[in-house]
Design a protein around this motif. Sequence first.
Motif, mmCIF file in Angstrom:
data_model
loop_
_atom_site.group_PDB
_atom_site.id
_atom_site.type_symbol
_atom_site.label_atom_id
_atom_site.label_comp_id
_atom_site.label_asym_id
_atom_site.label_seq_id
_atom_site.Cartn_x
_atom_site.Cartn_y
_atom_site.Cartn_z
ATOM 1 N N VAL A 52 37.202 -26.629 -17.668
ATOM 2 C CA VAL A 52 36.042 -27.383 -17.451
ATOM 3 C C VAL A 52 34.774 -26.465 -17.763
ATOM 4 O O VAL A 52 33.989 -26.869 -18.606
ATOM 5 C CB VAL A 52 35.770 -27.895 -15.953
ATOM 6 C CG1 VAL A 52 34.570 -28.367 -15.732
ATOM 7 C CG2 VAL A 52 36.870 -29.002 -15.814
ATOM 8 N N GLU A 53 34.743 -25.285 -17.323
ATOM 9 C CA GLU A 53 33.531 -24.432 -17.726
ATOM 10 C C GLU A 53 33.583 -24.034 -19.224
ATOM 11 O O GLU A 53 32.510 -24.144 -19.828
ATOM 12 C CB GLU A 53 33.556 -22.995 -16.905
ATOM 13 C CG GLU A 53 33.272 -23.392 -15.617
ATOM 14 C CD GLU A 53 31.831 -23.877 -15.028
ATOM 15 O OE1 GLU A 53 30.764 -23.350 -15.862
ATOM 16 O OE2 GLU A 53 31.739 -24.787 -14.193
ATOM 17 N N ALA A 55 34.975 -25.917 -21.617
ATOM 18 C CA ALA A 55 34.578 -27.043 -22.371
ATOM 19 C C ALA A 55 33.115 -27.540 -22.216
ATOM 20 O O ALA A 55 32.279 -27.712 -23.130
ATOM 21 C CB ALA A 55 35.185 -28.448 -21.665
ATOM 22 N N TYR A 56 32.598 -27.174 -21.006
ATOM 23 C CA TYR A 56 31.040 -27.283 -20.950
ATOM 24 C C TYR A 56 30.363 -26.206 -21.775
ATOM 25 O O TYR A 56 29.205 -26.585 -22.597
ATOM 26 C CB TYR A 56 30.581 -26.887 -19.396
ATOM 27 C CG TYR A 56 29.031 -27.116 -19.013
ATOM 28 C CD1 TYR A 56 28.452 -28.356 -18.995
ATOM 29 C CD2 TYR A 56 28.136 -26.013 -18.907
ATOM 30 C CE1 TYR A 56 26.998 -28.271 -18.763
ATOM 31 C CE2 TYR A 56 27.114 -25.994 -18.824
ATOM 32 C CZ TYR A 56 26.534 -27.280 -18.541
ATOM 33 O OH TYR A 56 24.899 -27.350 -18.410
ATOM 34 N N ALA A 57 30.509 -25.243 -21.815
ATOM 35 C CA ALA A 57 29.887 -24.047 -22.802
ATOM 36 C C ALA A 57 30.077 -24.601 -24.025
ATOM 37 O O ALA A 57 28.878 -24.242 -24.949
ATOM 38 C CB ALA A 57 30.444 -22.502 -22.468
ATOM 39 N N ALA A 59 30.248 -27.312 -25.423
ATOM 40 C CA ALA A 59 29.617 -28.482 -25.482
ATOM 41 C C ALA A 59 28.110 -28.222 -25.638
ATOM 42 O O ALA A 59 27.215 -28.773 -26.325
ATOM 43 C CB ALA A 59 29.688 -29.585 -24.291
ATOM 44 N N LYS A 60 27.471 -27.221 -24.772
ATOM 45 C CA LYS A 60 26.229 -26.729 -24.995
ATOM 46 C C LYS A 60 25.879 -26.214 -26.250
ATOM 47 O O LYS A 60 24.908 -26.302 -26.847
ATOM 48 C CB LYS A 60 26.038 -25.785 -23.794
ATOM 49 C CG LYS A 60 25.813 -26.519 -22.343
ATOM 50 C CD LYS A 60 24.827 -27.404 -22.371
ATOM 51 C CE LYS A 60 23.531 -26.713 -21.812
ATOM 52 N NZ LYS A 60 22.469 -27.798 -21.591
ATOM 53 N N THR A 66 26.189 -33.280 -22.323
ATOM 54 C CA THR A 66 26.864 -32.658 -21.168
ATOM 55 C C THR A 66 26.763 -33.307 -19.776
ATOM 56 O O THR A 66 25.675 -33.654 -19.559
ATOM 57 C CB THR A 66 26.377 -31.213 -21.037
ATOM 58 O OG1 THR A 66 24.762 -31.286 -20.977
ATOM 59 C CG2 THR A 66 26.679 -30.193 -22.303
#
Length: 66
Positions: A52-53, A55-57, A59-60, A66
């Motif tokens: 999850v982290e 994927a978040y990074a 996306a950012k 996000t």
Amino acid sequence: MRELQGPLARILIRYGVGAAIAAGWISRESGESLIGNPDVVVIVAALIGAAVEGAYALAKRKGWAT
């Protein structure tokens, strides 16, 4: 999200172990020991959190929502 990682990890372990048993990759006894092992749940929950982290990074970095 952290409060969902444990239950999600248990669900993924059950499905993964069921598929591995059905495919003949592991025995039923081995599968049952994996499902009931809290250490396996913690490891899978940590992997979910890392995914999850990550994927978040990504996306950012890419400018996605996000």
